[in-house]
Design a protein around this motif. Structure first.
Motif, mmCIF file in Angstrom:
data_model
loop_
_atom_site.group_PDB
_atom_site.id
_atom_site.type_symbol
_atom_site.label_atom_id
_atom_site.label_comp_id
_atom_site.label_asym_id
_atom_site.label_seq_id
_atom_site.Cartn_x
_atom_site.Cartn_y
_atom_site.Cartn_z
ATOM 1 N N TYR A 112 0.767 -1.141 0.077
ATOM 2 C CA TYR A 112 -0.095 -0.103 -0.037
ATOM 3 C C TYR A 112 0.897 1.466 -0.029
ATOM 4 C CZ TYR A 112 -3.061 -3.771 1.939
ATOM 5 O OH TYR A 112 -3.697 -4.754 2.295
ATOM 6 N N ARG A 116 -2.859 -0.820 -3.522
ATOM 7 C CA ARG A 116 -3.641 0.044 -3.273
ATOM 8 C C ARG A 116 -3.094 1.326 -3.094
ATOM 9 N NH1 ARG A 116 -8.756 1.419 -4.009
ATOM 10 N NH2 ARG A 116 -10.087 1.748 -2.159
ATOM 11 N N ASP A 149 -13.866 2.593 -3.716
ATOM 12 C CA ASP A 149 -13.229 2.286 -4.785
ATOM 13 C C ASP A 149 -13.925 2.771 -6.026
ATOM 14 O OD1 ASP A 149 -11.704 1.012 -6.902
ATOM 15 O OD2 ASP A 149 -12.180 -0.946 -6.512
#
Length: 326
Positions: free
Chosen positions: A72, A115, A243
């Motif tokens: 991430y 992400r 998202d």
């Protein structure tokens, strides 16, 4: 994380054992993100100072990503400043921010970062955007001239996130906070934003026994402020519950005039002298109040009231006045 509607209110929690890189972890936003993630149980937070890793150096950034392999990323690193800094050094703001963003995101793509959250700014919106400003106001009118170079760089970052989503299918997102304040801010007389500048100016006036304080502009522009710890909480919430391709406004949806804000700062620091306004100096954008409907639809709302947050920031400044960023 699977694709979800833009207003998704449920999602998968991030793995607390995975490597999480915070670019700009010593700055106002980055340090707040670090505190929030640490409190949430993330065990492998990764950060590098600008001396350890110059994010404008493409080869160094790629080497860092291949070495650390973060799962991430929160991209909070940026060259930032107030009206004076932005208006006098636009090339630096454009060039540095474009290189930082492009290098980090390209390296994140190369290592398939799962992400990524790109942190921008509300200055991306047109100078005279309809209030409150919705996300779809982006690219619908001219920008504020005093910070257009910085804004263009941030807009490029949003478009890069959207392009990665289309081309690579990665669930990267962008968050656009309103004006931030809190511990760790920059209180420089020449590089600070409006609120830390007001805190420093009025606090110095109290300590020096001055009878008047002179502020830039007319005091008429309206500004919205969000405590940086609320911003960090919103970012973690978005990473786990949102998202979608659109950037998400992060703020309170409430604003006040600069004159009103200056009056509250003066009250909280104990200043009782006069406030004067240098109307020859620029005001900047007349109003920047964000529409936070999209963020609210995901189930998040701010917790720190402005008066409470401002008072705690003033206490922090006074405790660290000898070593704050200037």
């Amino acid at each position: 994380m699977t694709s979800a509607p833009a207003d998704a209110s449920d999602g998968d929690p991030l793995d607390r054992e995975a490597a999480f890189y915070i670019a700009g972890h010593r700055g106002l936003a980055g340090s707040a993100l670090w505190r929030r993630l640490e409190a949430a149980g993330f065990r492998r937070l990764v950060g590098r100072t600008s001396a350890e890793l110059d994010l404008r150096d493409r080869d160094a950034v790629f080497a860092f990503f291949h070495e650390t392999r973060p799962r991430y990323v929160a991209l909070a690193a940026a060259r930032v400043g107030g009206i004076l800094a932005n208006s006098t050094a636009p090339v630096d703001f454009l060039s540095d921010n474009l290189r930082i963003q492009t290098n980090v995101m390209d390296a994140a793509r190369a290592t398939r970062v799962e992400r990524l959250l790109f942190l921008g700014s509300s200055c991306i919106y047109p100078r005279l955007a309809t209030q409150p400003i919705r996300e779809d106001a982006l690219l619908t009118g001219p920008l504020e001239p005093t910070n257009d170079a910085y804004a263009i760089a941030k807009i490029a970052g949003i478009l890069q996130v959207q392009a990665v989503r289309r081309q690579d299918g990665l669930p990267w997102i962008s968050a656009m906070p309103t004006n931030l304040y809190g511990p760790g801010d920059n209180f420089s007389p020449t590089r600070s934003h409006v609120l830390p500048a007001l805190i420093r100016r009025y606090d110095e006036a109290v300590r020096d026994g001055r009878e008047s304080v002179r502020n830039w502009g007319t005091g008429a522009p309206r500004r919205e402020f969000l405590h940086v710890d609320d911003m960090a909480d919103a970012c973690l919430h978005l990473l786990e519950h949102y998202d979608g391709p659109s950037q998400v406004n992060v703020g309170t949806g409430v604003d006040a005039t600069v004159e009103e804000i200056a009056g509250l700062v003066a009250e909280l620091v104990g200043y009782t002298g006069r406030t004067e306004w240098d109307t020859a100096k620029p005001d900047g954008t007349p109003q920047k109040r964000l529409d936070v409907s999209l963020l609210s639809s995901t189930g998040w709302s701010p917790r720190i009231g402005f008066r409470e947050g401002l008072a705690s920031t003033i206490r922090w400044y006074r405790e660290h006045v000898g070593d704050v960023r200037r």
